[in-house]
Design a protein around this motif. Structure first.
Motif, PDB file in Angstrom:
ATOM      1  N   TYR A  20       0.842  -1.195   0.000  1.00  0.00           N
ATOM      2  CA  TYR A  20       0.000   0.000   0.000  1.00  0.00           C
ATOM      3  C   TYR A  20       0.880   1.249   0.000  1.00  0.00           C
ATOM      4  N   PRO A  21       0.411   2.327  -0.627  1.00  0.00           N
ATOM      5  CA  PRO A  21       1.258   3.520  -0.744  1.00  0.00           C
ATOM      6  C   PRO A  21       1.731   4.073   0.608  1.00  0.00           C
TER       7      PRO A  21
ATOM      8  N   GLN B  78      -0.456   9.207   1.188  1.00  0.00           N
ATOM      9  CA  GLN B  78      -1.700   9.639   0.557  1.00  0.00           C
ATOM     10  C   GLN B  78      -2.873   9.477   1.506  1.00  0.00           C
ATOM     11  N   ARG B  79      -3.779  10.427   1.510  1.00  0.00           N
ATOM     12  CA  ARG B  79      -5.031  10.227   2.236  1.00  0.00           C
ATOM     13  C   ARG B  79      -5.992   9.400   1.401  1.00  0.00           C
ATOM     14  N   THR B  80      -5.925   9.591   0.111  1.00  0.00           N
ATOM     15  CA  THR B  80      -6.696   8.717  -0.778  1.00  0.00           C
ATOM     16  C   THR B  80      -5.804   8.380  -1.962  1.00  0.00           C
ATOM     17  N   TRP B  81      -5.955   7.194  -2.451  1.00  0.00           N
ATOM     18  CA  TRP B  81      -5.103   6.761  -3.551  1.00  0.00           C
ATOM     19  C   TRP B  81      -5.883   5.820  -4.453  1.00  0.00           C
ATOM     20  N   VAL B  82      -5.316   5.519  -5.618  1.00  0.00           N
ATOM     21  CA  VAL B  82      -5.989   4.631  -6.563  1.00  0.00           C
ATOM     22  C   VAL B  82      -5.059   3.466  -6.875  1.00  0.00           C
ATOM     23  N   GLY B 100       0.736   6.595  -5.302  1.00  0.00           N
ATOM     24  CA  GLY B 100      -0.666   6.699  -4.955  1.00  0.00           C
ATOM     25  C   GLY B 100      -1.530   7.137  -6.112  1.00  0.00           C
ATOM     26  N   ALA B 101      -0.958   7.151  -7.306  1.00  0.00           N
ATOM     27  CA  ALA B 101      -1.658   7.554  -8.532  1.00  0.00           C
ATOM     28  C   ALA B 101      -2.051   9.022  -8.524  1.00  0.00           C
TER      29      ALA B 101
END
Ligand code: SF4
Ligand code: SF4
Lengths: 409, 257
Positions: A20-21, B78-82, B100-101
């Motif tokens: 995960y990032p 990232q708080r949100t990622w793809v 995280g795109a």
């Protein structure tokens, strides 16, 4: 790179395949050292209790030493945690808003209770010595000992007898406290539900057993080294007894760790694919060769072969210490090496030199400092209290040997 | 004199007698009653819907989130990622999420290896964010109480109180958390709490041109989120951890991690 563009953990984590990032190895070297030192505390204390509670007379020469050593270790136990926090100056927040659902928040309370037990036991054990110093010495040291007496100068037969009783009670109370202190460190890991390698109810017991073996081992090694350094006569009787206890606990520790792995393999849950790659490929050398073969099986053989010698005890003790340290490493770093996605790996590279304080703090040199500090503390304590004084003379040693040979257990 | 038999009998009766009123209490709890009538209670509770069928992996959401919430753009958190999932014909699954795109996916080259179209059986994108769990394990383990859950179901971090132990980060099954490089404390998606409580959409929703993301009260019959969750087949990520996540996915695939 500007320091704000480097994520915490990014410096020492190398990622492979899909992770995960946000996934990094956030629990680094200090979280390896923290359970290691806490374990040593528990082990050393249990050893001293064997004399005070279970009346193992042959351990008399090491009883005071292991008690004081456990204090030196205990003082250093929470320091790795402070090094690990990204906001160390706020650590007091844990006690101001205690959140009892959290395993870590309990640490302060268990630690304080245990510290009180160890400190008071030491005080009672050394009381006659302190009083004597307070009466005989003058100047700054005299004053120091006077303060240490806490105003009690009663060394009558009755008072000393009472002291002994209290020490016994404290030592008895200390055993469950030591077990809780360390068992609960195992719980911190065991309760992290996202890490399959940690998540087992056996964790507290695995940690406890490895704590006991590492604590006894460090007492053997330090005692022999310390006595040799001071050129004292070293009686083999207490060492032999320590070695025997060590070999018993080694067997239990090995069994527990073995059960855990066999169980994972047998139930083969979703994560077993990645876990087996970790155990048998990536961590195979550390885990199988160093941790199990060199750290447990070999010392067990060394200790149980007939005609045990001091050198063999020393080597076995050192191997156990190395093995347990590797075990802490394998658990903490190994556990985080499997990505929570079960589809990738993270690799940890211990920082050595860095101009960035955040990174340096998590690196090799602070780790060396933390691991050597207890010995430094022991050295200072030894200047104030007669830690190594209670030793057997050659004659007492022979007598003890005699007594021991007549006993069955 | 009380015989042992009498004693046991009396004891059992007491226990049984106590059990009845206690179970009655359970039954008359307003929520329990409400759940008999309809499946969602009255309490306002935020929830999120992600339609993976519509996501094209442009990464505008991730970029907008970084800017809105002041997370350093170059830092790899990232708080949100793809995430991108590519299933190959030989059965292998390739997953990646470079940076995280936040710059999107522009070619078929995960980890620098080109994948030919004819090798692929299916390919799709899955946006991720904090699942604002009903039973958040991050809140459970925070020793300082710095991570807390609001009344309306969002977990937040008090940056001035967090000591930075990382326990919450390690214990989130989704790895939604990270250390903020500027504040040096734990950080994560807040469902843009500062926006939604003022009646606005989250930054990622506003940035998405394809209508992939939606937010609303799970118990408000007028909200789109409610309508989707109560009428369509939705799934959540990693339900086995028992966190009861509140980000619901349309079109989730079994290869998603
Ligand atoms: S997804 Fe993770 S960070 Fe978000 S509420 Fe759940 S456990 Fe906490
Ligand atoms: S990192 Fe901060 S928010 Fe997370 S558990 Fe530790 S103190 Fe709580």
């Amino acid at each position: 790179m500007d320091e704000h563009t480097l994520a915490h953990g990014a410096y020492w984590t190398v990622k492979e395949m899909f992770t995960y990032p946000n996934e990094y190895i956030y629990w680094g070297i200090h979280i390896v050292i923290y359970p290691y030192i806490t374990g040593l505390v528990a082990g050393a204390f249990v050893l001293s209790s064997l004399y005070h509670v279970f009346g193992k007379d042959e351990l008399k020469p090491v009883a005071k030493f292991s008690l004081v050593f456990s204090l030196a270790l205990l003082i250093m136990a929470p320091v790795p945690l402070l090094f690990h926090l990204t906001q160390p100056f706020r650590s007091i927040n844990i006690t101001m808003t205690p959140h009892f659902y959290s395993a870590i928040s309990a640490f302060t309370f268990i630690y304080m209770t245990y510290m009180a037990i160890v400190l008071s036991e030491i005080w009672f054990v050394f009381r006659p010595f302190i009083i004597k110093q307070a009466q005989e010495r003058s100047g700054l040291m005299g004053l120091f000992y006077k303060v240490l007496t806490l105003g009690s100068y009663d060394v009558s037969e009755k008072a000393l007898h009472l002291d002994e009783k209290i020490v016994k009670i404290l030592a008895t109370a200390g055993i469950p406290a030591a077990s809780i202190l360390h068992g609960y460190v195992g719980f911190i890991f065991g309760s992290v539900k996202t890490v399959p390698l940690w998540k087992t109810p056996l964790m507290p017991f695995i940690f406890l057993m490895s704590a006991v073996i590492s604590g006894i081992a460090i007492c053997i090694v330090t005692y022999i080294a310390g006595m040799a350094f001071k050129k004292h006569f070293i009686c083999f009787v207490p060492i032999k007894s320590m070695c025997k206890v060590l070999s018993y606990f080694l067997a239990i520790a090995f069994l527990l760790e073995g059960i855990d792995i066999v169980f994972h393999a047998y139930t083969a849950e979703e994560f077993w694919g990645i876990m087996s790659e970790l155990l048998f490929k990536r961590f195979a050398f550390k885990m199988i060769v160093i941790q199990w073969i060199c750290g447990m099986i070999l010392p067990f053989i060394l200790l149980t072969l007939p005609r045990l010698t001091m050198l063999r005890g020393f080597i076995a003790g050192s191997l156990v210490l190395m093995g347990v340290f590797t075990m802490r490493w394998d658990v903490v770093i190994g556990g985080q090496s499997m990505s929570r996605s079960f589809a990738g790996f993270l690799d940890f590279h211990l920082p050595v030199f860095s101009s960035n304080i955040e990174i340096f703090k998590e690196g090799l040199f602070p780790a060396i400092f933390l691991l050597s500090a207890p010995f430094f503390l022991l050295y200072i304590f030894n200047k104030v209290l007669p830690v190594f004084k209670d030793i057997f003379t050659e004659q007492e040693c022979a007598e003890a040997e005699d007594r021991l040979s007549q006993r069955l257990f | 004199m009380v015989t042992r038999r009498d004693f046991i009998k009396a004891g059992l009766l007491t226990v049984a007698g106590m059990a009845i009123p206690i179970s009655a209490l359970e039954m008359f709890k307003p929520e329990a009653m409400a759940s008999l009538v309809r499946s969602f209670s009255e309490k306002k509770r935020w929830a999120f819907v992600v339609d993976t069928n519509k996501c094209v992996g442009c990464g505008m959401c991730a970029k907008a989130c970084k800017l809105e919430n002041e997370i350093p753009f170059d830092a790899d958190v990232q708080r949100t990622w793809v995430e991108r999932y590519i299933q190959l014909k030989d059965g292998d699954v390739v997953i990646d999420s470079p940076k995280g795109a936040r710059l999107g996916f522009t070619s078929n080259d995960p980890y620098g290896h080109e994948i030919k179209d004819e090798e692929i059986t299916k390919e799709f994108f899955v946006p991720k964010l904090c699942n604002q769990c009903e039973k958040p394990s991050c809140v459970q383990v925070c020793p300082a109480g710095a991570t807390y859950k609001t009344e309306d179901g969002v977990s937040l971090v008090d940056r001035s109180w967090c000591i930075g132990c990382g326990y919450c980060i390690t214990n989130c099954p989704y790895y939604a958390r990270f250390f903020n490089p500027v504040t040096n404390t734990a950080d994560k998606c807040t469902f843009c709490y500062h926006r939604i409580t003022k009646g606005k959409n989250t930054a990622c929703i506003d940035a998405c041109a394809f209508g992939v993301r939606k937010i609303g009260y799970i118990n408000d019959p007028k909200s789109e989120v409610f309508k989707i969750i109560s009428t369509q087949r939705v799934a959540v990520l990693k339900p086995e951890y028992g966190n009861e996540p509140h980000v619901f996915y349309l079109g989730l695939d079994h290869i998603v991690r």
